[in-house]
Design a protein around this motif. Structure first.
Motif, mmCIF file in Angstrom:
data_model
loop_
_atom_site.group_PDB
_atom_site.id
_atom_site.type_symbol
_atom_site.label_atom_id
_atom_site.label_comp_id
_atom_site.label_asym_id
_atom_site.label_seq_id
_atom_site.Cartn_x
_atom_site.Cartn_y
_atom_site.Cartn_z
ATOM 1 N N ALA A 142 0.832 -1.206 0.000
ATOM 2 C CA ALA A 142 0.000 0.000 0.000
ATOM 3 C C ALA A 142 0.867 1.256 0.000
ATOM 4 N N ILE A 143 2.030 1.192 0.672
ATOM 5 C CA ILE A 143 2.948 2.341 0.689
ATOM 6 C C ILE A 143 3.470 2.605 -0.725
ATOM 7 N N ILE A 144 3.791 1.525 -1.453
ATOM 8 C CA ILE A 144 4.271 1.685 -2.836
ATOM 9 C C ILE A 144 3.184 2.314 -3.710
ATOM 10 N N VAL A 145 1.944 1.821 -3.574
ATOM 11 C CA VAL A 145 0.847 2.344 -4.399
ATOM 12 C C VAL A 145 0.595 3.813 -4.065
ATOM 13 N N SER A 146 0.528 4.151 -2.764
ATOM 14 C CA SER A 146 0.240 5.550 -2.425
ATOM 15 C C SER A 146 1.395 6.446 -2.851
ATOM 16 N N GLY A 147 2.625 5.935 -2.742
ATOM 17 C CA GLY A 147 3.783 6.713 -3.194
ATOM 18 C C GLY A 147 3.701 7.014 -4.677
ATOM 19 N N ARG A 148 3.314 6.015 -5.460
ATOM 20 C CA ARG A 148 3.177 6.224 -6.903
ATOM 21 C C ARG A 148 2.074 7.224 -7.209
ATOM 22 N N MET A 149 0.976 7.163 -6.408
ATOM 23 C CA MET A 149 -0.143 8.078 -6.631
ATOM 24 C C MET A 149 0.240 9.530 -6.357
ATOM 25 N N ILE A 150 1.182 9.744 -5.421
ATOM 26 C CA ILE A 150 1.625 11.121 -5.140
ATOM 27 C C ILE A 150 2.146 11.754 -6.429
ATOM 28 N N GLY A 151 2.893 10.968 -7.213
ATOM 29 C CA GLY A 151 3.466 11.475 -8.451
ATOM 30 C C GLY A 151 2.418 11.884 -9.476
ATOM 31 N N PHE A 152 1.235 11.266 -9.416
ATOM 32 C CA PHE A 152 0.179 11.591 -10.367
ATOM 33 C C PHE A 152 -0.690 12.756 -9.894
ATOM 34 N N THR A 153 -0.551 13.134 -8.618
ATOM 35 C CA THR A 153 -1.466 14.134 -8.065
ATOM 36 C C THR A 153 -0.754 15.389 -7.577
ATOM 37 N N THR A 154 0.559 15.468 -7.827
ATOM 38 C CA THR A 154 1.287 16.691 -7.475
ATOM 39 C C THR A 154 2.144 17.085 -8.666
#
Lengths: 198, 173
Positions: A151-163
């Motif tokens: 889940a940490i990997i997925v949320s980390g990747r999502m940060i890149g798409f939302t900032t």
């Protein structure tokens, strides 16, 4: 000093400005972050799969852990330092990002998970260290650890798409959704060209 | 290549990924990261065994028996998710220098791993025990680890192909 001022100070430091303005700094820091996190997850998976009795079950847990965990910590240090360097380039942007906050909460949970393990199953390691898997609680904590790190990997990747790397002059409104940021209609029904993914 | 990428982006699987890009792209990328994490963990442990820094209570053959299948499986996972990313965002992937440099290094890394595993299997157990004492094998171990490190960097640089300046095909248009 309130949090808004602290965040703004962080992103105005000469280090933050340097990373933001450089053509190479952010991509290389982000790459190093990925190298670190792959080693963190790769080594944690070895330990967790051993606890679960899925892999290396014939090998003593203590030996496996001492061979593996020092690399986990070293890689985690690398990931943390590069994470902080990325954070300061757009401190208020990340601070107000939901995925960033989720990731921090998950990291805290992963730390608590390690602590609980050390205080419970870790205490009796001499009794089960040679067995093919840990006792039930140890196995449960290993499974939780794997789920948390995924889940940490997925949320980390999502940060890149939302900032973005650009500093926002003011925080995004709280009701901003992923669809807004990606330029999609909020009902998601209509086809749109691929967003500029990071 | 640009023409091919544009054609690929009009095919049905590509259109599907693009239409659902809010979740498909991050999901595929996350699985891809998990795959490279398993590769890094496996390669690190095999290389540490060769260097004599870890797993020394096991033979090299035992260590490669433990991690070899995970390495192969993860590489397959990376291949599948990698192909899905190319199908989903053909221009973003194919029209970059980083992507092609990465593919060249992936070929080197996979080739070294295959040759090494075959050699270990062909020779007897003793060969696997004396192997870690060879200097050139130790250097090869460090070199392969660095190859995978560079693969990660180049993979991330696909999103930042402008770092190559005029060398980047996406900058030339």
């Amino acid at each position: 000093m309130d949090i808004t001022a602290t965040l703004e100070w962080l992103q105005s430091t000469s280090l933050a400005v340097y990373i933001r303005d450089s053509l190479y700094a952010f991509p290389l820091i982000e790459s190093t972050h990925v190298i670190g996190l792959t080693l963190v997850f790769g080594t944690i998976a070895i330990v967790d799969l051993r606890l679960l009795g899925i892999a290396s079950s014939e090998r003593s847990f203590q030996r496996l852990a001492s061979d593996t965990m020092k690399w986990t910590w070293a890689a985690f240090a690398l990931t943390a330092v590069t994470g902080v360097l990325m954070f300061i380039t757009n401190a208020s942007g990340y601070f107000h990002n939901g995925y960033f906050r989720t990731k921090l909460v998950l990291l805290v949970l992963a730390a608590i998970n390690v602590l609980v393990f050390e205080l419970t199953a870790g205490r009796s390691v001499k009794q089960w260290g040679e067995a093919s898997s840990a006792p039930p609680l140890g196995r449960a904590l290993a499974a939780v650890s794997l789920v948390l790190w995924l889940a940490i990997i997925v949320s980390g990747r999502m940060i890149g798409f939302t900032t973005t790397r650009a500093v926002l002059s003011e925080p995004l409104p709280a009701e901003t959704t992923l669809e807004d940021l990606l330029g999609l209609p909020s009902d998601g029904s209509q086809a749109q060209p691929a967003p500029e993914s990071k | 290549m640009k023409q091919f990428a544009l054609w690929l982006s009009t095919t049905a699987p590509s259109v599907y990924i693009q239409e659902h890009n809010a979740w498909t792209i991050p999901a595929i990328q996350s699985i891809h990261i998990v795959g490279i994490a398993l590769v890094m963990g496996s390669v690190l442990m095999i290389d540490l065994r060769i260097l004599g820094w870890a797993w020394v209570d096991q033979t090299l053959r035992q260590t490669t028996n433990r991690f070899g299948p995970w390495l192969t499986g993860s590489l397959c996972l990376l291949l599948v998710t990698g192909i899905l990313m190319v199908i989903g965002e053909p221009v973003r992937e194919l029209v970059t220098l980083s992507f092609w440099l990465k593919m060249a290094l992936v070929a080197v890394g996979a080739l070294v791993a295959t040759i090494f595993q075959r050699a270990l299997r062909r020779h007897d157990e003793r060969w696997g025990d004396t192997l870690p004492h060879s200097h050139s094998v130790k250097i090869l171990a460090i070199a392969t680890f660095l190859v995978w490190v560079c693969v990660i960097v180049l993979g991330r640089l696909i999103a930042y192909d402008h770092v190559w300046g005029a060398w980047s095909p996406s900058e030339r248009q």
